[in-house]
Design a protein around this motif. Structure first.
Motif, PDB file in Angstrom:
ATOM      1  N   LEU A   4       0.855  -1.174   0.000  1.00  0.00           N
ATOM      2  CA  LEU A   4       0.000   0.000   0.000  1.00  0.00           C
ATOM      3  C   LEU A   4       0.891   1.224   0.000  1.00  0.00           C
ATOM      4  O   LEU A   4       1.808   1.330   0.831  1.00  0.00           O
ATOM      5  N   LYS A   5       0.645   2.139  -0.945  1.00  0.00           N
ATOM      6  CA  LYS A   5       1.482   3.320  -1.080  1.00  0.00           C
ATOM      7  C   LYS A   5       0.629   4.580  -0.955  1.00  0.00           C
ATOM      8  O   LYS A   5      -0.238   4.835  -1.780  1.00  0.00           O
ATOM      9  N   GLN A   6       0.870   5.298   0.148  1.00  0.00           N
ATOM     10  CA  GLN A   6       0.204   6.572   0.418  1.00  0.00           C
ATOM     11  C   GLN A   6      -1.321   6.463   0.269  1.00  0.00           C
ATOM     12  O   GLN A   6      -1.969   7.303  -0.323  1.00  0.00           O
ATOM     13  N   VAL A   7      -1.870   5.412   0.860  1.00  0.00           N
ATOM     14  CA  VAL A   7      -3.310   5.172   0.778  1.00  0.00           C
ATOM     15  C   VAL A   7      -4.049   6.040   1.787  1.00  0.00           C
ATOM     16  O   VAL A   7      -3.672   6.126   2.960  1.00  0.00           O
ATOM     17  N   THR A  42     -10.961  -0.554   8.920  1.00  0.00           N
ATOM     18  CA  THR A  42     -11.123   0.128   7.632  1.00  0.00           C
ATOM     19  C   THR A  42     -10.028  -0.295   6.667  1.00  0.00           C
ATOM     20  O   THR A  42     -10.278  -0.519   5.476  1.00  0.00           O
ATOM     21  N   LEU A  43      -8.813  -0.420   7.169  1.00  0.00           N
ATOM     22  CA  LEU A  43      -7.703  -0.864   6.339  1.00  0.00           C
ATOM     23  C   LEU A  43      -8.001  -2.249   5.747  1.00  0.00           C
ATOM     24  O   LEU A  43      -7.807  -2.469   4.543  1.00  0.00           O
ATOM     25  N   LEU A  44      -8.470  -3.179   6.574  1.00  0.00           N
ATOM     26  CA  LEU A  44      -8.804  -4.510   6.081  1.00  0.00           C
ATOM     27  C   LEU A  44      -9.910  -4.458   5.037  1.00  0.00           C
ATOM     28  O   LEU A  44      -9.879  -5.183   4.042  1.00  0.00           O
ATOM     29  N   ARG A  45     -10.875  -3.602   5.249  1.00  0.00           N
ATOM     30  CA  ARG A  45     -11.979  -3.485   4.302  1.00  0.00           C
ATOM     31  C   ARG A  45     -11.488  -2.949   2.959  1.00  0.00           C
ATOM     32  O   ARG A  45     -11.994  -3.341   1.906  1.00  0.00           O
ATOM     33  N   CYS A  46     -10.510  -2.070   2.987  1.00  0.00           N
ATOM     34  CA  CYS A  46      -9.941  -1.553   1.736  1.00  0.00           C
ATOM     35  C   CYS A  46      -9.126  -2.633   1.023  1.00  0.00           C
ATOM     36  O   CYS A  46      -9.230  -2.797  -0.196  1.00  0.00           O
ATOM     37  N   ILE A  47      -8.338  -3.376   1.789  1.00  0.00           N
ATOM     38  CA  ILE A  47      -7.506  -4.425   1.194  1.00  0.00           C
ATOM     39  C   ILE A  47      -8.372  -5.537   0.598  1.00  0.00           C
ATOM     40  O   ILE A  47      -8.046  -6.111  -0.448  1.00  0.00           O
ATOM     41  N   SER A  48      -9.486  -5.839   1.255  1.00  0.00           N
ATOM     42  CA  SER A  48     -10.342  -6.927   0.791  1.00  0.00           C
ATOM     43  C   SER A  48     -11.359  -6.482  -0.254  1.00  0.00           C
ATOM     44  O   SER A  48     -12.116  -7.310  -0.775  1.00  0.00           O
ATOM     45  N   GLY A  49     -11.403  -5.192  -0.558  1.00  0.00           N
ATOM     46  CA  GLY A  49     -12.296  -4.704  -1.607  1.00  0.00           C
ATOM     47  C   GLY A  49     -13.687  -4.348  -1.138  1.00  0.00           C
ATOM     48  O   GLY A  49     -14.565  -4.065  -1.951  1.00  0.00           O
ATOM     49  N   LEU A  50     -13.904  -4.336   0.176  1.00  0.00           N
ATOM     50  CA  LEU A  50     -15.222  -3.943   0.685  1.00  0.00           C
ATOM     51  C   LEU A  50     -15.389  -2.425   0.705  1.00  0.00           C
ATOM     52  O   LEU A  50     -16.511  -1.922   0.755  1.00  0.00           O
ATOM     53  N   GLU A  51     -14.273  -1.712   0.696  1.00  0.00           N
ATOM     54  CA  GLU A  51     -14.287  -0.256   0.627  1.00  0.00           C
ATOM     55  C   GLU A  51     -13.315   0.181  -0.472  1.00  0.00           C
ATOM     56  O   GLU A  51     -12.321  -0.495  -0.735  1.00  0.00           O
ATOM     57  N   ARG A  52     -13.590   1.318  -1.088  1.00  0.00           N
ATOM     58  CA  ARG A  52     -12.695   1.860  -2.110  1.00  0.00           C
ATOM     59  C   ARG A  52     -11.823   2.947  -1.484  1.00  0.00           C
ATOM     60  O   ARG A  52     -12.323   3.797  -0.739  1.00  0.00           O
ATOM     61  N   GLY A  62       4.127  -6.029  -7.320  1.00  0.00           N
ATOM     62  CA  GLY A  62       4.703  -4.929  -8.079  1.00  0.00           C
ATOM     63  C   GLY A  62       3.813  -4.340  -9.150  1.00  0.00           C
ATOM     64  O   GLY A  62       4.215  -3.395  -9.840  1.00  0.00           O
ATOM     65  N   LYS A  63       2.580  -4.849  -9.269  1.00  0.00           N
ATOM     66  CA  LYS A  63       1.672  -4.330 -10.299  1.00  0.00           C
ATOM     67  C   LYS A  63       0.445  -3.705  -9.629  1.00  0.00           C
ATOM     68  O   LYS A  63      -0.025  -4.204  -8.603  1.00  0.00           O
ATOM     69  N   PRO A  64      -0.102  -2.614 -10.207  1.00  0.00           N
ATOM     70  CA  PRO A  64      -1.296  -1.985  -9.633  1.00  0.00           C
ATOM     71  C   PRO A  64      -2.437  -2.987  -9.488  1.00  0.00           C
ATOM     72  O   PRO A  64      -2.677  -3.810 -10.373  1.00  0.00           O
ATOM     73  N   PHE A  65      -3.113  -2.909  -8.349  1.00  0.00           N
ATOM     74  CA  PHE A  65      -4.178  -3.850  -8.031  1.00  0.00           C
ATOM     75  C   PHE A  65      -5.286  -3.100  -7.313  1.00  0.00           C
ATOM     76  O   PHE A  65      -5.045  -2.441  -6.304  1.00  0.00           O
ATOM     77  N   ASP A  66      -6.489  -3.167  -7.854  1.00  0.00           N
ATOM     78  CA  ASP A  66      -7.631  -2.503  -7.228  1.00  0.00           C
ATOM     79  C   ASP A  66      -8.586  -3.568  -6.707  1.00  0.00           C
ATOM     80  O   ASP A  66      -9.378  -4.137  -7.470  1.00  0.00           O
ATOM     81  N   PRO A  67      -8.526  -3.890  -5.417  1.00  0.00           N
ATOM     82  CA  PRO A  67      -9.388  -4.951  -4.880  1.00  0.00           C
ATOM     83  C   PRO A  67     -10.872  -4.617  -4.961  1.00  0.00           C
ATOM     84  O   PRO A  67     -11.708  -5.523  -4.939  1.00  0.00           O
ATOM     85  N   TYR A  68     -11.207  -3.328  -5.081  1.00  0.00           N
ATOM     86  CA  TYR A  68     -12.615  -2.933  -5.115  1.00  0.00           C
ATOM     87  C   TYR A  68     -13.300  -3.374  -6.410  1.00  0.00           C
ATOM     88  O   TYR A  68     -14.471  -3.737  -6.413  1.00  0.00           O
ATOM     89  N   ASP A  72     -11.472 -11.066  -9.675  1.00  0.00           N
ATOM     90  CA  ASP A  72     -10.886 -12.273  -9.104  1.00  0.00           C
ATOM     91  C   ASP A  72     -10.426 -12.052  -7.662  1.00  0.00           C
ATOM     92  O   ASP A  72      -9.615 -12.798  -7.144  1.00  0.00           O
ATOM     93  N   ASN A  73     -10.978 -11.040  -7.003  1.00  0.00           N
ATOM     94  CA  ASN A  73     -10.496 -10.667  -5.670  1.00  0.00           C
ATOM     95  C   ASN A  73     -10.631 -11.797  -4.658  1.00  0.00           C
ATOM     96  O   ASN A  73      -9.823 -11.927  -3.748  1.00  0.00           O
ATOM     97  N   ASP A  74     -11.664 -12.635  -4.831  1.00  0.00           N
ATOM     98  CA  ASP A  74     -11.872 -13.706  -3.854  1.00  0.00           C
ATOM     99  C   ASP A  74     -10.700 -14.671  -3.800  1.00  0.00           C
ATOM    100  O   ASP A  74     -10.499 -15.359  -2.807  1.00  0.00           O
ATOM    101  N   SER A  75      -9.924 -14.762  -4.885  1.00  0.00           N
ATOM    102  CA  SER A  75      -8.771 -15.650  -4.877  1.00  0.00           C
ATOM    103  C   SER A  75      -7.502 -14.933  -4.429  1.00  0.00           C
ATOM    104  O   SER A  75      -6.441 -15.530  -4.378  1.00  0.00           O
TER     105      SER A  75
END
Length: 210
Positions: A4-7, A42-52, A62-68, A72-75
């Motif tokens: 996470l970079k400057q989230v 809140t941090l966990l919710r952002c990482i898991s895609g429950l929050e943007r 090393g590649k951009p990833f948007d869990p929101y 394939d976020n469940d995997s």
């Protein structure tokens, strides 16, 4: 590796996370320790895609990833919530097999076999037909863990896994987490319990309320 970079994350005018940086290396256990209101959940919710997130970047290997928005976020990430969030109208087996069948398109027999294997591994064999109200707190937690593992995540997250547990159950959770580490699972543990974090974590990141 998850980075996470400057989230930043805000709710209205209240800032919960401000330019937050985090790195979780493959196969390690990272504990995030801090008081209530520090933004851990809140941090966990952002990482898991429950929050943007509102700003910053999340990277996976090393590649951009948007869990929101990632389909394939469940995997990628699995979460064991503090209140377990088991479906009260489904038995243990149904709680574990529902998501793999719906999200991963597993057939019923394969999902059932995987669930039974997980229950045996977690010391819950013979409990598959019970309903959540028939389980102890520690058993509910292990069912929630089995449900998360059934989605075959790369990173497993826990929200206050020792909250309201007695010392014996706390030790049981510690063994589960360390057992998964031995299997190579990357884990992120959010907790207010510094002693517990020291027992399980490779690295500890402390956070404070803004």
């Amino acid at each position: 590796m998850l980075e996470l970079k400057q989230v930043s994350k805000r709710y209205g005018r209240k800032t919960i996370l401000n330019d937050f940086n985090l790195t979780v290396n493959q196969g390690e256990i990272l504990a995030i320790v801090g008081p209530s209101g520090a933004g851990k959940t809140t941090l966990l919710r952002c990482i898991s895609g429950l929050e943007r997130i509102d700003s910053g970047e999340i990277q996976l290997d090393g590649k951009p990833f948007d869990p929101y928005i990632n389909r394939d976020n469940d995997s990628v990430t699995g979460v064991v919530f503090q209140d377990f969030q088991l479906f009260p109208n489904l038995n243990v087996l149904e709680n574990i097999t529902l998501a793999p069948m719906l999200a991963l398109k597993k057939d019923k027999d394969a999902a059932r076999k995987q669930a039974l294997d997980l229950l045996k591994r977690l010391g819950l064999d013979g409990k598959e037909q019970l309903y959540p109200y028939q389980l102890s707190g520690g058993q509910k937690q292990r069912v929630a863990l089995a449900r998360a593992l059934a989605m075959q995540p790369r990173i497993l997250c826990y929200d206050e896994p020792t909250s309201a547990l007695d010392p014996d159950l706390r030790q049981e959770v510690e063994k589960m987490i360390l057992g998964l580490k031995a299997d190579g699972m990357t884990q992120l543990v959010v907790t207010h319990d510094l002693d517990f974090a020291k027992q399980i974590a490779d690295n500890i990141k402390r956070v404070e309320a803004l």
